[in-house]
Design a protein around this motif. Sequence first.
Motif, PDB file in Angstrom:
ATOM      1  N   GLY A 237       0.785  -1.227   0.000  1.00  0.00           N
ATOM      2  CA  GLY A 237       0.000   0.000   0.000  1.00  0.00           C
ATOM      3  C   GLY A 237       0.814   1.273   0.000  1.00  0.00           C
ATOM      4  O   GLY A 237       0.242   2.372   0.026  1.00  0.00           O
ATOM      5  N   TRP A 238       2.152   1.160  -0.065  1.00  0.00           N
ATOM      6  CA  TRP A 238       2.993   2.359  -0.069  1.00  0.00           C
ATOM      7  C   TRP A 238       3.246   2.820  -1.494  1.00  0.00           C
ATOM      8  O   TRP A 238       3.413   2.009  -2.400  1.00  0.00           O
ATOM      9  N   GLN A 239       3.286   4.128  -1.671  1.00  0.00           N
ATOM     10  CA  GLN A 239       3.744   4.720  -2.912  1.00  0.00           C
ATOM     11  C   GLN A 239       4.201   6.145  -2.618  1.00  0.00           C
ATOM     12  O   GLN A 239       3.757   6.756  -1.640  1.00  0.00           O
ATOM     13  N   PRO A 240       5.109   6.686  -3.426  1.00  0.00           N
ATOM     14  CA  PRO A 240       5.533   8.073  -3.205  1.00  0.00           C
ATOM     15  C   PRO A 240       4.357   9.029  -3.386  1.00  0.00           C
ATOM     16  O   PRO A 240       3.568   8.878  -4.325  1.00  0.00           O
ATOM     17  N   LEU A 241       4.239   9.997  -2.509  1.00  0.00           N
ATOM     18  CA  LEU A 241       3.121  10.931  -2.560  1.00  0.00           C
ATOM     19  C   LEU A 241       3.547  12.366  -2.847  1.00  0.00           C
ATOM     20  O   LEU A 241       2.743  13.152  -3.347  1.00  0.00           O
ATOM     21  N   ILE A 242       4.773  12.727  -2.520  1.00  0.00           N
ATOM     22  CA  ILE A 242       5.201  14.119  -2.607  1.00  0.00           C
ATOM     23  C   ILE A 242       5.821  14.384  -3.977  1.00  0.00           C
ATOM     24  O   ILE A 242       6.820  13.759  -4.339  1.00  0.00           O
ATOM     25  N   PRO A 243       5.261  15.301  -4.765  1.00  0.00           N
ATOM     26  CA  PRO A 243       5.807  15.595  -6.100  1.00  0.00           C
ATOM     27  C   PRO A 243       7.249  16.087  -6.018  1.00  0.00           C
ATOM     28  O   PRO A 243       7.638  16.783  -5.072  1.00  0.00           O
ATOM     29  N   PHE A 244       8.022  15.752  -7.021  1.00  0.00           N
ATOM     30  CA  PHE A 244       9.437  16.115  -7.055  1.00  0.00           C
ATOM     31  C   PHE A 244       9.623  17.624  -6.948  1.00  0.00           C
ATOM     32  O   PHE A 244      10.473  18.112  -6.191  1.00  0.00           O
ATOM     33  N   THR A 245       8.832  18.382  -7.684  1.00  0.00           N
ATOM     34  CA  THR A 245       8.964  19.839  -7.645  1.00  0.00           C
ATOM     35  C   THR A 245       8.674  20.375  -6.255  1.00  0.00           C
ATOM     36  O   THR A 245       9.334  21.316  -5.784  1.00  0.00           O
ATOM     37  N   GLN A 246       7.704  19.782  -5.553  1.00  0.00           N
ATOM     38  CA  GLN A 246       7.400  20.222  -4.192  1.00  0.00           C
ATOM     39  C   GLN A 246       8.582  19.946  -3.259  1.00  0.00           C
ATOM     40  O   GLN A 246       8.892  20.757  -2.383  1.00  0.00           O
ATOM     41  N   SER A 247       9.237  18.817  -3.446  1.00  0.00           N
ATOM     42  CA  SER A 247      10.422  18.512  -2.635  1.00  0.00           C
ATOM     43  C   SER A 247      11.482  19.595  -2.823  1.00  0.00           C
ATOM     44  O   SER A 247      12.080  20.068  -1.842  1.00  0.00           O
ATOM     45  N   LEU A 248      11.716  19.995  -4.070  1.00  0.00           N
ATOM     46  CA  LEU A 248      12.722  21.023  -4.337  1.00  0.00           C
ATOM     47  C   LEU A 248      12.309  22.368  -3.743  1.00  0.00           C
ATOM     48  O   LEU A 248      13.143  23.096  -3.191  1.00  0.00           O
ATOM     49  N   ARG A 249      11.022  22.702  -3.831  1.00  0.00           N
ATOM     50  CA  ARG A 249      10.546  23.955  -3.235  1.00  0.00           C
ATOM     51  C   ARG A 249      10.755  23.944  -1.721  1.00  0.00           C
ATOM     52  O   ARG A 249      11.166  24.950  -1.132  1.00  0.00           O
ATOM     53  N   ASP A 250      10.471  22.819  -1.104  1.00  0.00           N
ATOM     54  CA  ASP A 250      10.631  22.717   0.354  1.00  0.00           C
ATOM     55  C   ASP A 250      12.098  22.838   0.754  1.00  0.00           C
ATOM     56  O   ASP A 250      12.428  23.447   1.779  1.00  0.00           O
ATOM     57  N   ILE A 251      12.990  22.237  -0.041  1.00  0.00           N
ATOM     58  CA  ILE A 251      14.424  22.342   0.247  1.00  0.00           C
ATOM     59  C   ILE A 251      14.864  23.798   0.180  1.00  0.00           C
ATOM     60  O   ILE A 251      15.527  24.309   1.087  1.00  0.00           O
ATOM     61  N   LEU A 252      14.502  24.478  -0.902  1.00  0.00           N
ATOM     62  CA  LEU A 252      14.943  25.862  -1.085  1.00  0.00           C
ATOM     63  C   LEU A 252      14.346  26.776  -0.025  1.00  0.00           C
ATOM     64  O   LEU A 252      15.037  27.666   0.501  1.00  0.00           O
ATOM     65  N   SER A 253      13.084  26.561   0.326  1.00  0.00           N
ATOM     66  CA  SER A 253      12.457  27.364   1.372  1.00  0.00           C
ATOM     67  C   SER A 253      13.173  27.174   2.713  1.00  0.00           C
ATOM     68  O   SER A 253      13.442  28.146   3.431  1.00  0.00           O
ATOM     69  N   ASP A 254      13.501  25.932   3.036  1.00  0.00           N
ATOM     70  CA  ASP A 254      14.186  25.650   4.295  1.00  0.00           C
ATOM     71  C   ASP A 254      15.579  26.271   4.310  1.00  0.00           C
ATOM     72  O   ASP A 254      15.997  26.864   5.309  1.00  0.00           O
ATOM     73  N   VAL A 255      16.299  26.154   3.206  1.00  0.00           N
ATOM     74  CA  VAL A 255      17.653  26.716   3.126  1.00  0.00           C
ATOM     75  C   VAL A 255      17.605  28.233   3.254  1.00  0.00           C
ATOM     76  O   VAL A 255      18.430  28.840   3.958  1.00  0.00           O
ATOM     77  N   ARG A 256      16.647  28.866   2.592  1.00  0.00           N
ATOM     78  CA  ARG A 256      16.519  30.322   2.710  1.00  0.00           C
ATOM     79  C   ARG A 256      16.268  30.733   4.156  1.00  0.00           C
ATOM     80  O   ARG A 256      16.840  31.702   4.652  1.00  0.00           O
ATOM     81  N   THR A 257      15.420  29.967   4.839  1.00  0.00           N
ATOM     82  CA  THR A 257      15.129  30.277   6.245  1.00  0.00           C
ATOM     83  C   THR A 257      16.363  30.121   7.097  1.00  0.00           C
ATOM     84  O   THR A 257      16.671  30.991   7.931  1.00  0.00           O
ATOM     85  N   GLN A 258      17.097  29.032   6.906  1.00  0.00           N
ATOM     86  CA  GLN A 258      18.281  28.772   7.724  1.00  0.00           C
ATOM     87  C   GLN A 258      19.370  29.806   7.462  1.00  0.00           C
ATOM     88  O   GLN A 258      20.004  30.304   8.406  1.00  0.00           O
ATOM     89  N   GLN A 259      19.586  30.160   6.199  1.00  0.00           N
ATOM     90  CA  GLN A 259      20.620  31.151   5.903  1.00  0.00           C
ATOM     91  C   GLN A 259      20.198  32.531   6.363  1.00  0.00           C
ATOM     92  O   GLN A 259      21.047  33.336   6.770  1.00  0.00           O
ATOM     93  N   GLY A 260      18.896  32.813   6.329  1.00  0.00           N
ATOM     94  CA  GLY A 260      18.423  34.094   6.836  1.00  0.00           C
ATOM     95  C   GLY A 260      18.676  34.216   8.326  1.00  0.00           C
ATOM     96  O   GLY A 260      19.085  35.269   8.817  1.00  0.00           O
ATOM     97  N   ARG A 261      18.471  33.114   9.066  1.00  0.00           N
ATOM     98  CA  ARG A 261      18.744  33.118  10.498  1.00  0.00           C
ATOM     99  C   ARG A 261      20.236  33.311  10.775  1.00  0.00           C
ATOM    100  O   ARG A 261      20.640  34.026  11.703  1.00  0.00           O
ATOM    101  N   ALA A 262      21.058  32.670   9.935  1.00  0.00           N
ATOM    102  CA  ALA A 262      22.515  32.762  10.134  1.00  0.00           C
ATOM    103  C   ALA A 262      23.034  34.164   9.893  1.00  0.00           C
ATOM    104  O   ALA A 262      24.063  34.568  10.448  1.00  0.00           O
ATOM    105  N   ASN A 263      22.319  34.949   9.071  1.00  0.00           N
ATOM    106  CA  ASN A 263      22.778  36.296   8.733  1.00  0.00           C
ATOM    107  C   ASN A 263      22.163  37.376   9.611  1.00  0.00           C
ATOM    108  O   ASN A 263      22.387  38.578   9.366  1.00  0.00           O
ATOM    109  N   THR A 264      21.362  36.942  10.618  1.00  0.00           N
ATOM    110  CA  THR A 264      20.759  37.940  11.513  1.00  0.00           C
ATOM    111  C   THR A 264      21.481  37.990  12.838  1.00  0.00           C
ATOM    112  O   THR A 264      22.266  37.136  13.167  1.00  0.00           O
TER     113      THR A 264
END
Length: 313
Positions: free
Chosen positions: A286-313
């Motif tokens: 009953g398992w199958q991948p659910l998260i679209p590839f593009t969404q994974s990339l968006r989540d990565i970039l959003s997280d990195v932007r947040t982390q680097q923004g914190r590092a620069n404050t």
Amino acid sequence: MDGAELTGKKVLITGASGFTGRHAVAYFKAVGATVAAVVRRAGIHSFGDGVAVHVCDLNDKQQVRHLIEEVKPDYVLHLAGKNSVPDSWSDPLLVLETNVMAVLYLLDALRSCPAARTVIVGSRLKYTPEPGRPPQPPHPYSLSKALEEMVSLSWMSLFGQQIMLAEPGNLIGAGPSTGICSLLARHIAACEQEGKTEAFRLSGRDNTRDFLDVRDAVRAYATLLVQGTTGNVYPVVSGTERSLGEIADTLLTMTEAEVPVRWDGASSGPDGAGDQEELSALRKMGWQPLIPFTQSLRDILSDVRTQQGRANT
């Protein structure tokens, strides 16, 4: 599987502060499991309320034995280990100790919990010997994962424990990953915030790999814990090969910054992780991948932007 089978069950997760471990703790907590998060050092990561954190050096046999006696888990997800090929060259004995002896200490301690079901997360980079030829592993890491699989399956055979192995492909997603998607996303964020101009170097545009969102991988591990067949080795992959060119092009559409990319090296074929036949066992559960590839990339970039923004404050 919706995770209801895990509600109220005690799930022990090693390597809980790592990239996959953080997502695993969040998932099992969300489905109502009693989570025991095992970390090597205290204070590395906060898991929030409702998660019991256990500090344990898995290379210390007595500490591991005490951990299992204290938790008495129903399920064990073993994520801890050394996962760097370069590190395996610089300190091969540490990598072998961490990836082989630690799993033996864990499985031996679990003999006191014969009903516990355990998933050992291995690697598709493991070395596979060729009959009639002397061993020629490409690097110590590959050797360590091959030995980890062998001793895990041998322990199951010798002592009747319920052990399954999972072999993930290239996992991607938000968090402290050193994978190519996260590295390029960090470069994009640095170009946005710092105006970096040096080029990010990548190998051939046509090089393909199987990429799977780490959250989908965690759901696969949960499925195996509940439904997996003891002694089996399960590939955990998306079944779709994607090129480095596609990854770079998709991420670059998500920014307005000038992000130089340099392509080095020749193209190579697929890594073989996208074989649909290999996915059949997990899909039947009953398992199958659910998260679209593009969404994974968006989540990565959003997280990195947040982390680097914190590092620069």
